[in-house]
Design a protein around this motif. Structure first.
Motif, PDB file in Angstrom:
ATOM      1  N   HIS A   4      16.715  70.939 -28.495  1.00  0.00           N
ATOM      2  CA  HIS A   4      17.932  71.423 -27.857  1.00  0.00           C
ATOM      3  C   HIS A   4      19.108  71.365 -28.828  1.00  0.00           C
ATOM      4  CE1 HIS A   4      21.497  71.378 -25.222  1.00  0.00           C
ATOM      5  NE2 HIS A   4      20.767  72.091 -24.400  1.00  0.00           N
ATOM      6  N   THR A   5      19.160  70.282 -29.591  1.00  0.00           N
ATOM      7  CA  THR A   5      20.273  70.079 -30.520  1.00  0.00           C
ATOM      8  C   THR A   5      19.753  69.546 -31.841  1.00  0.00           C
ATOM      9  OG1 THR A   5      21.713  69.486 -28.673  1.00  0.00           O
ATOM     10  CG2 THR A   5      22.497  68.950 -30.882  1.00  0.00           C
ATOM     11  N   THR A   6      20.273  70.073 -32.935  1.00  0.00           N
ATOM     12  CA  THR A   6      20.030  69.497 -34.254  1.00  0.00           C
ATOM     13  C   THR A   6      21.316  68.817 -34.699  1.00  0.00           C
ATOM     14  OG1 THR A   6      18.372  71.136 -34.906  1.00  0.00           O
ATOM     15  CG2 THR A   6      19.499  69.961 -36.676  1.00  0.00           C
ATOM     16  N   THR A  28      24.119  56.100 -28.033  1.00  0.00           N
ATOM     17  CA  THR A  28      25.114  56.818 -27.221  1.00  0.00           C
ATOM     18  C   THR A  28      24.724  58.248 -26.896  1.00  0.00           C
ATOM     19  OG1 THR A  28      26.379  57.621 -29.145  1.00  0.00           O
ATOM     20  CG2 THR A  28      26.994  55.456 -28.228  1.00  0.00           C
ATOM     21  N   THR A  29      23.683  58.781 -27.524  1.00  0.00           N
ATOM     22  CA  THR A  29      23.341  60.196 -27.374  1.00  0.00           C
ATOM     23  C   THR A  29      22.352  60.388 -26.233  1.00  0.00           C
ATOM     24  OG1 THR A  29      23.652  60.436 -29.754  1.00  0.00           O
ATOM     25  CG2 THR A  29      22.608  62.267 -28.601  1.00  0.00           C
ATOM     26  N   SER A  30      22.671  61.294 -25.326  1.00  0.00           N
ATOM     27  CA  SER A  30      21.841  61.524 -24.143  1.00  0.00           C
ATOM     28  C   SER A  30      20.923  62.731 -24.288  1.00  0.00           C
ATOM     29  CB  SER A  30      22.740  61.719 -22.904  1.00  0.00           C
ATOM     30  OG  SER A  30      23.582  60.607 -22.707  1.00  0.00           O
ATOM     31  N   ILE A  31      21.404  63.760 -24.961  1.00  0.00           N
ATOM     32  CA  ILE A  31      20.655  65.006 -25.080  1.00  0.00           C
ATOM     33  C   ILE A  31      19.582  64.866 -26.165  1.00  0.00           C
ATOM     34  CG2 ILE A  31      20.855  67.451 -25.678  1.00  0.00           C
ATOM     35  CD1 ILE A  31      23.732  67.356 -24.657  1.00  0.00           C
ATOM     36  N   PRO A  32      18.352  65.318 -25.908  1.00  0.00           N
ATOM     37  CA  PRO A  32      17.312  65.269 -26.954  1.00  0.00           C
ATOM     38  C   PRO A  32      17.785  65.987 -28.213  1.00  0.00           C
ATOM     39  CG  PRO A  32      16.360  65.862 -24.832  1.00  0.00           C
ATOM     40  CD  PRO A  32      17.847  65.886 -24.652  1.00  0.00           C
ATOM     41  N   PHE A  33      17.511  65.392 -29.356  1.00  0.00           N
ATOM     42  CA  PHE A  33      18.011  65.980 -30.596  1.00  0.00           C
ATOM     43  C   PHE A  33      17.032  65.766 -31.737  1.00  0.00           C
ATOM     44  CE2 PHE A  33      19.528  61.609 -30.617  1.00  0.00           C
ATOM     45  CZ  PHE A  33      19.369  61.195 -31.928  1.00  0.00           C
ATOM     46  N   ARG A  34      17.164  66.634 -32.708  1.00  0.00           N
ATOM     47  CA  ARG A  34      16.473  66.517 -33.985  1.00  0.00           C
ATOM     48  C   ARG A  34      17.502  66.054 -35.000  1.00  0.00           C
ATOM     49  NH1 ARG A  34      14.632  71.837 -37.505  1.00  0.00           N
ATOM     50  NH2 ARG A  34      13.585  70.766 -39.248  1.00  0.00           N
ATOM     51  N   LEU A  35      17.180  65.026 -35.757  1.00  0.00           N
ATOM     52  CA  LEU A  35      18.130  64.454 -36.715  1.00  0.00           C
ATOM     53  C   LEU A  35      17.724  64.808 -38.138  1.00  0.00           C
ATOM     54  CD1 LEU A  35      20.550  62.647 -37.374  1.00  0.00           C
ATOM     55  CD2 LEU A  35      19.004  60.678 -37.255  1.00  0.00           C
ATOM     56  N   ILE A  36      18.645  65.445 -38.850  1.00  0.00           N
ATOM     57  CA  ILE A  36      18.440  65.767 -40.256  1.00  0.00           C
ATOM     58  C   ILE A  36      19.486  65.029 -41.072  1.00  0.00           C
ATOM     59  CG2 ILE A  36      18.438  67.581 -42.005  1.00  0.00           C
ATOM     60  CD1 ILE A  36      17.543  69.555 -39.905  1.00  0.00           C
ATOM     61  N   SER A  84      17.888  75.139 -33.492  1.00  0.00           N
ATOM     62  CA  SER A  84      18.223  74.706 -32.145  1.00  0.00           C
ATOM     63  C   SER A  84      19.339  75.566 -31.557  1.00  0.00           C
ATOM     64  CB  SER A  84      18.685  73.247 -32.162  1.00  0.00           C
ATOM     65  OG  SER A  84      17.730  72.415 -32.779  1.00  0.00           O
ATOM     66  N   PRO A  85      19.443  75.613 -30.232  1.00  0.00           N
ATOM     67  CA  PRO A  85      20.554  76.351 -29.612  1.00  0.00           C
ATOM     68  C   PRO A  85      21.924  75.824 -30.021  1.00  0.00           C
ATOM     69  CG  PRO A  85      18.846  75.895 -27.990  1.00  0.00           C
ATOM     70  CD  PRO A  85      18.478  75.122 -29.220  1.00  0.00           C
ATOM     71  N   TYR A  86      21.995  74.512 -30.290  1.00  0.00           N
ATOM     72  CA  TYR A  86      23.242  73.893 -30.723  1.00  0.00           C
ATOM     73  C   TYR A  86      22.989  73.062 -31.968  1.00  0.00           C
ATOM     74  CZ  TYR A  86      24.887  75.036 -26.014  1.00  0.00           C
ATOM     75  OH  TYR A  86      25.221  75.695 -24.877  1.00  0.00           O
ATOM     76  N   VAL A  87      24.010  72.979 -32.815  1.00  0.00           N
ATOM     77  CA  VAL A  87      23.919  72.135 -34.001  1.00  0.00           C
ATOM     78  C   VAL A  87      25.214  71.354 -34.123  1.00  0.00           C
ATOM     79  CG1 VAL A  87      24.727  74.013 -35.507  1.00  0.00           C
ATOM     80  CG2 VAL A  87      23.513  72.063 -36.497  1.00  0.00           C
ATOM     81  N   VAL A  88      25.089  70.076 -34.462  1.00  0.00           N
ATOM     82  CA  VAL A  88      26.248  69.215 -34.679  1.00  0.00           C
ATOM     83  C   VAL A  88      26.238  68.773 -36.136  1.00  0.00           C
ATOM     84  CG1 VAL A  88      27.384  67.040 -34.098  1.00  0.00           C
ATOM     85  CG2 VAL A  88      26.287  68.401 -32.295  1.00  0.00           C
ATOM     86  N   ILE A  89      27.377  68.918 -36.793  1.00  0.00           N
ATOM     87  CA  ILE A  89      27.557  68.465 -38.175  1.00  0.00           C
ATOM     88  C   ILE A  89      28.509  67.279 -38.142  1.00  0.00           C
ATOM     89  CG2 ILE A  89      28.336  69.090 -40.487  1.00  0.00           C
ATOM     90  CD1 ILE A  89      27.970  72.062 -39.564  1.00  0.00           C
ATOM     91  N   ALA A  90      28.097  66.156 -38.731  1.00  0.00           N
ATOM     92  CA  ALA A  90      28.955  64.969 -38.690  1.00  0.00           C
ATOM     93  C   ALA A  90      28.950  64.257 -40.028  1.00  0.00           C
ATOM     94  CB  ALA A  90      28.494  64.008 -37.592  1.00  0.00           C
TER      95      ALA A  90
END
Length: 291
Positions: A4-6, A28-36, A84-90
């Motif tokens: 769902h989220t990378t 703290t993260t609730s939504i399933p995610f792939r971590l790169i 993924s439909p969404y991607v977060v950059i941090a």
């Protein structure tokens, strides 16, 4: 496998902050995610830690640069891996807080025209609370209010501004959420003109604007940012000056300066900063002792 989220985190040294970042992400993260994780030639302690992540229960795909590529190329390397439909950059020196993902991605999904979103923070230029500039006119790094723990403060901000978003011209790159279709329309970050970073997110927001893509702030999301832990403040200032020069060359002085002015003086952001300062910073220790 379709996630769902990378979540993409770029790393260059700063091991204590990296540990805190990944620990906060896990709890703290609730939504399933792939971590790169993209390691841009970190020092030995950081590299060794990354090799042992699974011992800490963190499942991540680690991309190790054989030579230092700089922030922007490292981010793009991660983005090329995302479907993924969404991607977060941090950045690796952020501390995630409970519900951050539901608030940030919820804000994006609530508006079909929105494509890029960011949270509020203690140190994220115009998204900072309560001050955006310090006494030297540099971007402020705000401490938490006296007597407040981070998660308590983030939940208080979340309650005060629950479900609220606002459209903005640009977003700080310390933490960005994007819809996948934005990458298809706008492309990757400009690694030629912003190889080390600093200005690449402003350029990206301005490019997105030409495509009719809204940029929004999730006002109820608050993520802590240590800031300048990989480069240090003097190097950051040097890179900021260089980045602004690239922005001027690409977009013109008028657009870049007006964008900065609009963000600095936006009445909604000014009102929120003042409200937070009055409610939490002026009498914080009396209102919330021992948090």
């Amino acid at each position: 496998m379709q996630f769902h989220t990378t979540i993409i985190i770029t790393i260059r040294d700063a091991l204590p902050e990296l540990r805190q970042c990944l620990s906060s992400l896990a709890i703290t993260t609730s939504i399933p995610f792939r971590l790169i994780l993209v390691d841009d030639c970190s020092d030995a302690p950081t590299s060794n830690y990354l090799k042992s992540l699974r011992q800490d229960g963190i499942n991540a795909e680690i991309l190790t640069n054989s030579e230092s590529l700089g922030y922007t190329k490292s981010v793009n390397r991660g983005l090329r891996k995302s479907n993924s439909p969404y991607v977060v950059i941090a950045n690796s020196d952020v501390v995630f807080t409970p519900g951050w993902d539901l608030k940030l991605l919820g804000a994006l999904s609530s508006d079909p025209e929105a494509g890029i979103a960011g949270p509020m923070s203690n140190a994220a230029s115009w998204q900072s609370l309560p001050d955006v500039l310090d006494e030297t006119d540099d971007y402020a790094v705000n401490s938490l209010p006296d007597g407040w723990a981070l998660n308590d403060f983030s939940q208080a901000i979340g309650a005060d501004y629950s479900g609220r978003t606002m459209q903005c011209r640009t977003l700080n790159g310390f933490c960005l959420a994007l819809k996948h279709e934005v990458l298809l329309q706008v492309g990757l970050f400009d690694e030629m003109n912003f190889p080390i970073g600093y200005g690449e997110e402003i350029d990206y927001c301005l490019r997105a604007d030409t495509k009719g893509i809204k940029r929004i702030i999730a006002l109820d999301a608050y993520i802590f940012h240590h800031k300048s832990r990989s480069f240090g403040n003097p190097r950051r200032k040097e890179l900021s000056i260089r980045g602004r020069g690239a922005l001027y060359a690409l977009h013109g002085h008028d657009l870049v300066n007006s964008t900065r002015s609009v963000m600095r003086h936006d009445p909604e952001l000014v009102s929120i900063r003042e409200a937070v300062r009055k409610k939490y910073y002026a009498v914080a220790s009396q209102e919330h002792p021992g948090a």
